[in-house]
Design a protein around this motif. Sequence first.
Motif, PDB file in Angstrom:
ATOM      1  N   MET A   6       0.801  -1.185  -0.074  1.00  0.00           N
ATOM      2  CA  MET A   6      -0.140   0.038  -0.189  1.00  0.00           C
ATOM      3  C   MET A   6       0.901   1.258   0.087  1.00  0.00           C
ATOM      4  O   MET A   6       0.593   2.367  -0.244  1.00  0.00           O
TER       5      MET A   6
ATOM      6  N   MET B 120       3.050   2.013  -1.935  1.00  0.00           N
ATOM      7  CA  MET B 120       3.259   2.267  -3.449  1.00  0.00           C
ATOM      8  C   MET B 120       1.912   3.227  -3.906  1.00  0.00           C
ATOM      9  O   MET B 120       2.219   4.266  -4.545  1.00  0.00           O
ATOM     10  N   ALA B 121       0.947   2.993  -3.444  1.00  0.00           N
ATOM     11  CA  ALA B 121      -0.094   3.833  -3.480  1.00  0.00           C
ATOM     12  C   ALA B 121      -0.050   5.266  -2.751  1.00  0.00           C
ATOM     13  O   ALA B 121      -0.367   6.146  -3.392  1.00  0.00           O
ATOM     14  N   LYS B 122       0.214   5.158  -1.409  1.00  0.00           N
ATOM     15  CA  LYS B 122       0.225   6.231  -0.483  1.00  0.00           C
ATOM     16  C   LYS B 122       1.416   7.116  -1.272  1.00  0.00           C
ATOM     17  O   LYS B 122       0.937   8.222  -1.319  1.00  0.00           O
TER      18      LYS B 122
ATOM     19  N   CYS C 255       2.098   7.639  -4.376  1.00  0.00           N
ATOM     20  CA  CYS C 255       1.813   8.123  -5.415  1.00  0.00           C
ATOM     21  C   CYS C 255       0.643   9.175  -5.184  1.00  0.00           C
ATOM     22  O   CYS C 255       0.524  10.154  -5.822  1.00  0.00           O
ATOM     23  N   ALA C 256      -0.005   8.896  -4.215  1.00  0.00           N
ATOM     24  CA  ALA C 256      -1.185   9.881  -3.778  1.00  0.00           C
ATOM     25  C   ALA C 256      -0.490  11.139  -3.494  1.00  0.00           C
ATOM     26  O   ALA C 256      -0.986  12.249  -3.686  1.00  0.00           O
TER      27      ALA C 256
END
Lengths: 375, 335
Positions: free
Chosen positions: A227, A229-231, A233-234
Amino acid sequence: MSPELEPDVADESKKKKKKKAEAKDPQAPAPPTLDVPAPALESKDKEKEKEKEPPASGGRLSRLRFKKKDMPGGLWLKCPDCARMIYRKELEEKGHVCPSCAFHFTLPGRERVSSFLDPGTWEEMFADLTGLDRLEFKDSIPYAEKLERTVKKTGQNEALICGTGRVDGRPIVLAVLDFKFMGGSMGEVVGEKISLACDIARTRRMPLVIFTSSGGARMHEGMLSLMQMAKTCAALATLNDAGGFSICVMTNPTTGGVTASFASVCDLTLAEPSALIGFAGPRVIASTIRQELPPGFQRAEFLLEKGQIDCIVKRDDLRETISTLIDYGTAAWEKYPAARESDRAETELDERRTEAEANGNGSHERGAVDAEVTE
Amino acid sequence: MVGMADETRKPDGGPGMAFEREIHDLEDQLRELEDLSKRTQLDISSEIDSLKAKLADKLQATYDDLSAWEQVNVARHSERPVTGDYIANVFDDFIELHGDKAFGDDPAIVTGFATLAGRRLMLVGHRKGRTTKDRLQCNFGCAHPEGYRKAMRKMRLAEKLGIPILTLINTPGAYPGIGAEERGQAAAIAENILGMFHLRTPIVVVVIGEGGSGGALGIGVGDRVLMMQYAYYSVISPEGCAAILWKDGERTPDAAEALRLTAPDLSGLGLIDDVITEPLGGAHRDPEIAYANFRETIARHFDELSAVPIDELVRDRRAKFREVASIEGRFPVIA
């Protein structure tokens, strides 16, 4: 993600430190896995395996796979690329670049910071954040203990170092992934510090420069690490909305979840010469497709040829090149002194929320759903 | 990507389904009795009923006590509904839209317009295939960069048209190959993750089977992230994890346990928002129930999201992943 790296290429300095430590205290038992941070660095078994295998890629770069033990300890070491014996002190003076063939050894995080920034300008941030074993991950050594040992060994709390400094006078936010801390793998703290670096770059309106060397996501943190990776990018998405400017320099090696997230979506992607860069590790690919990999596969030069990176910059030229790039990236900033539209919208939204919460309507919907499910 | 899923699964669910042997025996016996009753007109209904009850008990007992590794095998079951089954059975219609308009049309990711109980959506899903030929053709659900780029292209179209997006995750991982690396597998996934944080339309993500690492996350950023009850979602395959940590394939079940990859585990950590109930023994045992639950749950989430102003939605999406499962107060907040 992709833990299949070539540690022997990557972490020369580690070897040196280990040797020193052993020399100082010969009685100390060699901790079996202390120097084998997962997922990237592998034990002797794997090295033996590798010895049996023919090199996956031919040509000059295949020689990068020389074993650490081929190098004599102490003052001299052998370049894994051109096999020349190098005096260690000379290598350090040349910024860990082989004086003969210009092979770029993986640079320890602290040295990266000091060699890249103007002297005396570094202000480290969030250095106290430490990883947690939230899954109580059952490895041969508990992850919590592994973390503790790595902290002790490396003298830093996590794999990412971040803060602010100046490059040839230009203020920047700098984030450096240090391969010697569990293979530069990304867990909660690394993901959070990258995100915080994005926040600092946004709120202080400074360019963001990231150096990566990583085996990918940190397996011991399970889905919490995926997660990140998503964080990250956010956080980058919000920095982008605010008109930020980001540069990522991929150094040897950068693979897995780090390549597949923030490292690949900065405004500019640079790489050091011959750095291994990819999604899956070369051995995983070779074993999946059961064929030989092309020469130089997944090296920076290969990626450049395939159109995957913006440019390759030698270590010696990094300061100058990045200074110039920053000037281009921020040239229009003076025209936009105020925060952009999206920032204002967010501030308004924040205000509305605070009001709503004050009125007792602040229950978070997701929380409610979670409670229902966990029941 | 490490440790691709076992590619030689048998039609009976594969070697990992050995824990169901007693259930299979009971199911076989029941089928024989039912055949017998049809053929001979003998009244053996009481025997049939008692066998049915026994089967139900056995199924309940087995599935109440499912290990993480057993559950991974249920998620990989060869008869488990795949994206194509959902398309055929859950949606009112579907128009496939092909290609990334740059390199090719990756069969491992299917995209197109679909209607769910009257709601028009853009559907994006991993395609695993059912027959051996299908599976080979779509690389067992392992997508290439052009697949992720096709997905992004269609999602941007959905945003432009103001249509919500539904993604179905079912992949062992993104494809680890020469072509995939040459065309920027990592960058394609990263662009999607970043891009999905910018999309100004509601997104619901459902892990329907295997949630394999970055290959899953490449279409996995949404306002709601749901899982089917027996799906799994993991940073690395249990096989890959066991190979790295212990260099011992025998310890794969331990790795599955340690990774905390089941829907209840991830729900407990706060990493997913909702779990879609499956029939006892997995969606393949009674797909109609699974489809009905799926339809009802997804419709509800889209209805909730459609009430949220779009600026707030995008902001919340970022905040959700930014705060993902972190312990309150652990990390500083930069305003």
